[in-house]
Design a protein around this motif. Structure first.
Motif, PDB file in Angstrom:
ATOM      1  N   HIS A 128       0.838  -1.188   0.000  1.00  0.00           N
ATOM      2  CA  HIS A 128       0.000   0.000   0.000  1.00  0.00           C
ATOM      3  C   HIS A 128       0.879   1.246   0.000  1.00  0.00           C
ATOM      4  O   HIS A 128       1.002   1.961   0.999  1.00  0.00           O
ATOM      5  N   ASN A 143      -4.629   9.395   1.298  1.00  0.00           N
ATOM      6  CA  ASN A 143      -5.712   8.749   0.574  1.00  0.00           C
ATOM      7  C   ASN A 143      -5.592   9.137  -0.889  1.00  0.00           C
ATOM      8  O   ASN A 143      -5.401  10.317  -1.212  1.00  0.00           O
ATOM      9  N   HIS A 154      -7.422   9.474  -4.273  1.00  0.00           N
ATOM     10  CA  HIS A 154      -8.773   9.583  -4.814  1.00  0.00           C
ATOM     11  C   HIS A 154      -8.732   9.596  -6.338  1.00  0.00           C
ATOM     12  O   HIS A 154      -7.967  10.357  -6.946  1.00  0.00           O
ATOM     13  N   VAL A 213     -11.353   5.363  -4.072  1.00  0.00           N
ATOM     14  CA  VAL A 213     -10.273   5.833  -3.212  1.00  0.00           C
ATOM     15  C   VAL A 213      -9.493   4.658  -2.649  1.00  0.00           C
ATOM     16  O   VAL A 213     -10.057   3.601  -2.348  1.00  0.00           O
ATOM     17  N   ARG A 230      -7.218   4.077   0.622  1.00  0.00           N
ATOM     18  CA  ARG A 230      -7.027   4.769   1.892  1.00  0.00           C
ATOM     19  C   ARG A 230      -5.775   4.273   2.622  1.00  0.00           C
ATOM     20  O   ARG A 230      -5.451   3.098   2.611  1.00  0.00           O
ATOM     21  N   GLY A 231      -5.086   5.225   3.240  1.00  0.00           N
ATOM     22  CA  GLY A 231      -3.952   4.896   4.093  1.00  0.00           C
ATOM     23  C   GLY A 231      -2.743   4.380   3.340  1.00  0.00           C
ATOM     24  O   GLY A 231      -2.060   3.468   3.823  1.00  0.00           O
ATOM     25  N   TYR A 232      -2.430   4.972   2.191  1.00  0.00           N
ATOM     26  CA  TYR A 232      -1.253   4.579   1.422  1.00  0.00           C
ATOM     27  C   TYR A 232      -0.049   5.415   1.834  1.00  0.00           C
ATOM     28  O   TYR A 232      -0.169   6.630   2.050  1.00  0.00           O
ATOM     29  N   ALA A 271      -4.187  11.266   4.997  1.00  0.00           N
ATOM     30  CA  ALA A 271      -5.094  10.181   5.357  1.00  0.00           C
ATOM     31  C   ALA A 271      -6.052  10.561   6.469  1.00  0.00           C
ATOM     32  O   ALA A 271      -7.114   9.953   6.607  1.00  0.00           O
TER      33      ALA A 271
END
Length: 766
Positions: free
Chosen positions: A679, A700, A702, A712, A714-716, A763
């Motif tokens: 991620h 995040n 998008h 989206v 999330r949390g990359y 994030a």
């Protein structure tokens, strides 16, 4: 000896480790990373039986890519990813009956691709009835009966779709398409729809064949090799040996790619002393770090420089004899490129005039040129037009149909090209359908069927109700993950023919079946004796593949056996085909192939020649072009490139070094310096600063499309990386969630995974 599935823990994606990217590929680490998992999972004996037979003339074909084999092969004619693929398939770890009782489908939905695959080989058919949440073991006869009843209850055969993975053999593919067409539909989507469909469209329209016009030996004879939109070090590592041989013979190599891949910099061949203790071989003489989707502009700029050089020195630059005799459209192309805007080229490519001039000079110096490409080109909005520009550039100086020169799309799946040759396509030409009708005495459907994207749309709209997959993992491989999973979940029934678990076994219809199949590594014994299958590589060479180890379970069936038994259950006496004979003796299938498929005459005889045989290829063999006018066509294509709104980036999806397509072997990407996580999003330091973000920050990602969908990731973790200005990258298949289903390449309908407009936000932002 089989083993039950061991406990497997997923990696914590919240804390990936980021180190220095490598500037070379393979070497001793490649050997270590090949052998360690093989010995741990298969043991010494099974490892030796498989790896020493991999890509050998009396062995089996590697399932990890379609790169061709040299005439003179070495004992260790395999790469790290090939060894991983063999280990993945030939593992003695199996899924037990207790697994199905312990794990519901709902539980499988919470698991990662890595966890699912690590559970081991599937060994018996399982069925999930409507209204239940668990698969349960069933007999083969019961499984085929359930499927037959559902298919035969449909209002129309077109309410079903039959997907195929490129790992399917020629024999299984031919039998599969015969069954599907006898059932009454051309809904035959396949993995080509998502990778090289753009190549087939562009090349078919310009030179009359959608396949490479080179052989393996042409690479060592080339003066110049231009690699575009590909990463051989990870996706087809054995290509590095051919590039090294080309460099030894004096070739220049130019890499055109958004990311500086290790394998395009330096190759340490572990089968050479210099690759063990020396620096290895410098691969790229020139690296053009192109902006995403700028390839079309670059190619037009090179062609314009070639035409300008001819204008300055008439009769000395273009191959006039070739153009006059074999080509059409030169004047229109010349007129069009006269007005090419250099400023637009520089904006589209992100390159400098001097960089483009240097590539043009290399091209003009070279008498024999190969241009080779992969998904970095085909998965663009203008992928078809870009490949037409590749053909334009090659044709101008006669670089098709002579040794050391030609067009070379590099296939990913090991037999994706062979499957298409055998009829796995939703719109096979009338000549093929006519031959099928003559051979088997029934009238195949003529209306074009649904490709992969159209199949998902058909599921979504209620037009397709049953989905059968011969291998693969469509729900993970296709774009717009949320839409694809919702569509698949709406079906009446899903059927997966597979070796191991993947996401498509968890995202299922109201009823679902999994039919376990033997792998290519395993000995295939049928009533008439031990069988072999055949495959076609990326340069049209067809060769046999023999399994070398015992199947992991006695109850397993081969792909051919599954297809033919399914056909018998569904069709009954509807068509006169010896399905039982096909299962007992694959020579019977090949005999029919020889009557139906052009270039496959006397198939049983030719496939038994040492090394197999090469299919005819008009442009390569005789400079003949099967186009409507009988000539190669130079085309005029309006220049377009992707614009990005302020505050956004253009993202591409890509593989890590620890995966094969949607199969995740591990969570490391050592060439890019990533460990224990996938991620991540790669962004240039300049863009990170401009966006007010920091390296290592969680963001995040998008998708910026105005269709109302919230796409989206999330949390990359944000990773500072040398990407082109304004561009970014993230791993496939996770990043497929950002690509709208309707965002497809013009003409080919391939998902546009190399030009995804994204916005990054911290994030913790709402």
């Amino acid at each position: 000896m089989t083993r039950s599935n061991p406990p497997v823990e997923d990696v914590d994606e919240n804390s990936p480790e980021v180190g220095e990217a490598k500037d070379w590929a393979a070497g001793v680490p490649g050997v270590v990373h090949s052998m360690k998992p093989a010995l741990q999972q298969m043991g010494i004996q099974r490892s030796a039986k498989t790896l020493l037979a991999l890509n050998q003339k009396d062995g089996f074909d590697c399932m990890s890519c379609a790169w061709p084999d040299p005439d003179h092969r070495k004992t260790f004619e395999f790469c790290e990813n090939g060894a991983k693929a063999v280990t993945w398939e030939a593992t003695p770890v199996v899924v037990t009956r207790e697994f199905w009782a312990e794990h519901s489908v709902s539980d499988l939905l919470t698991r990662s691709e890595y966890w699912l695959g690590m559970q081991g080989r599937l060994t018996e058919p399982v069925y999930k009835p409507a209204g239940e949440d668990h698969y349960r073991p069933v007999s083969w006869d019961k499984a085929f009966s359930i499927i037959a009843q559902k298919l035969n209850s449909l209002d129309s055969p077109d309410q079903s779709a039959f997907y195929t993975s490129g790992r399917t053999s020629n024999e299984a593919a031919f039998a599969y398409q015969l069954f599907v067409r006898a059932f009454g539909t051309n809904n035959l989507p396949d993995c080509s729809n998502m990778c090289h469909e753009s190549s087939g469209w562009a090349m078919g329209q310009t030179i009359g064949i959608g396949k490479a016009t080179v052989t393996y030996n042409d690479f060592a004879q080339a003066d110049l090799i231009i690699l575009m939109g590909q990463n051989p070090g990870t996706n087809h590592p054995r290509m590095l040996t051919a590039l090294e041989e080309a460099k030894d013979a004096g070739a220049e190599i130019v890499a055109v790619n958004p990311l500086p891949e290790a394998g395009l910099k330096r190759y340490k061949n572990p089968q050479r002393v210099s690759g063990i203790v020396g620096r290895g071989t410098e691969i790229a003489d020139q690296f053009l770090q192109i902006r995403l989707s700028g390839d079309m502009a670059l190619l037009q700029a090179i062609s314009k420089r070639v035409l300008d050089a001819e204008a300055a020195n008439p009769g000395t630059v273009l191959d006039h004899e070739f153009l006059n005799k074999h080509c059409h459209g030169l004047d229109d192309l010349r007129d069009h490129l006269t007005y090419l805007d250099e400023g637009a080229v520089l904006a589209a490519t992100g390159l400098t005039t001097s960089e483009i001039d240097e590539l043009a000079e290399r091209y003009l110096r070279a008498d024999k040129v190969i241009i080779t490409w992969a998904m970095g080109i085909t998965q663009q909005k203008k992928g078809v037009a870009t490949i037409k520009e590749i053909i334009n550039l090659l044709l101008l100086r006669g670089n098709i149909g002579k040794p050391g020169a030609g067009a070379s799309p590099i296939r990913g799946h090991s037999n994706v090209q062979g499957d298409r040759t055998m009829g796995i396509w939703e719109q096979m030409p009338p000549s093929f359908l006519d031959a099928l009708e003559r051979e088997f005495g029934f009238t195949p459907p003529r209306a074009h069927g649904a490709d992969a994207v159209e199949t998902i749309r058909g599921m979504r709209d209620g037009d397709i109700k049953v989905f059968t997959a011969l291998g693969g993992n469509l729900v993970a491989a296709i774009s717009d993950t949320a839409a694809a999973e919702a569509a698949m979940s709406s079906l009446d029934m899903t059927v997966q023919i597979s070796t191991k678990l993947n996401r498509s076994h968890a995202v299922v219809g109201r009823e679902a079946l999994i039919l376990p199949t033997m792998g290519r590594t395993e000995i295939d014994r049928q009533a008439s004796g031990t069988q072999f299958v055949s495959v076609e590589d990326t340069v049209c060479a067809v060769h046999p593949s023999w399994g070398k180890v015992e199947p992991v379970a006695e109850n397993l069936l081969s792909e051919v056996a599954i297809v033919t038994r399914l056909a018998r259950a569904v069709l009954g006496q509807k068509v006169t085909v010896d399905w039982a004979g096909f299962e007992n003796n694959y020579d019977l299938i090949r005999e029919h192939i020889s009557h139906v498929v052009d270039g496959c005459e006397n198939y049983n005889e030719k496939i038994r020649q040492e090394g197999g045989f090469v299919l005819p290829n008009g442009p390569r063999d005789s400079r003949t072009f099967n186009t409507p006018i009988g000539k190669a066509i130079l085309t005029v294509n309006a220049l377009e490139h992707v614009e990005r709104p302020a505050g956004t980036l253009i993202l591409q999806t890509l593989r890590s070094h620890d995966q094969f397509n949607t199969t995740i072997y591990g969570h490391n990407d050592r060439y890019r310096g990533i460990r224990n996580g996938r991620h991540v999003v790669f962004v240039s330091p300049e863009d990170i600063d401009e966006l007010g973000l920091t390296d290592g920050q969680l963001v995040n990602v998008h998708g910026e499309y105005h269709d109302g969908a919230d796409r989206v990731l999330r949390g990359y973790r944000l990773v500072s990386y040398p990407t082109p200005k304004g561009c970014a990258a993230a791993y496939y298949p996770e990043a497929n969630a950002l690509v709208p289903l309707d965002e497809v390449a013009d003409g080919s309908n391939t998902p546009v995974s190399k030009a995804v407009i994204v916005r990054l936000e911290p994030a913790n932002a709402v």
